[in-house]
Design a protein around this motif. Sequence first.
Motif, PDB file in Angstrom:
ATOM      1  N   SER A 170      -4.494  -0.906   4.527  1.00 10.27           N
ATOM      2  CA  SER A 170      -5.298  -0.417   3.415  1.00 10.27           C
ATOM      3  C   SER A 170      -6.184   0.730   3.891  1.00 10.27           C
ATOM      4  O   SER A 170      -6.451   0.880   5.085  1.00 10.27           O
TER       5      SER A 170
ATOM      6  N   TYR B 244       0.857  -1.191   0.000  1.00  8.30           N
ATOM      7  CA  TYR B 244       0.000   0.000   0.000  1.00  8.30           C
ATOM      8  C   TYR B 244       0.890   1.237   0.000  1.00  8.30           C
ATOM      9  O   TYR B 244       1.823   1.326   0.809  1.00  8.30           O
TER      10      TYR B 244
ATOM     11  N   LYS C 230      -1.442  -1.135  -4.180  1.00  2.83           N
ATOM     12  CA  LYS C 230      -2.563  -0.197  -4.162  1.00  2.83           C
ATOM     13  C   LYS C 230      -2.006   1.184  -3.894  1.00  2.83           C
ATOM     14  O   LYS C 230      -1.248   1.389  -2.946  1.00  2.83           O
TER      15      LYS C 230
ATOM     16  N   THR D 151      -4.869   0.341  -8.604  1.00  2.47           N
ATOM     17  CA  THR D 151      -4.188  -0.922  -8.310  1.00  2.47           C
ATOM     18  C   THR D 151      -3.292  -1.306  -9.477  1.00  2.47           C
ATOM     19  O   THR D 151      -3.706  -1.230 -10.630  1.00  2.47           O
TER      20      THR D 151
END
Length: 80
Positions: free
Chosen positions: A21, A6, A63, A54
Amino acid sequence: MTAATYKLKYPEGDELEIEHSLNFNQIVDLNGNPLRLPISSPQMIVYRIYKVSTAEERKQITKYYYLELIVGQELLGLAR
């Protein structure tokens, strides 16, 4: 097994990898930690996630969370 990474993308172009996330339209601090509303002070640096994308490569998903800086009246509204 697929690994997930992330990353925050700041308006200036910088990137920061984070451990968790996030969600679209979420309010976060400078380090990408979610904030509870109302915020403690209108003098904080606060961002909103305005875009999530993504990228997938061999067993690796990244991400990206794109941030916009919240300023002015909107920031004051979050502090109430």
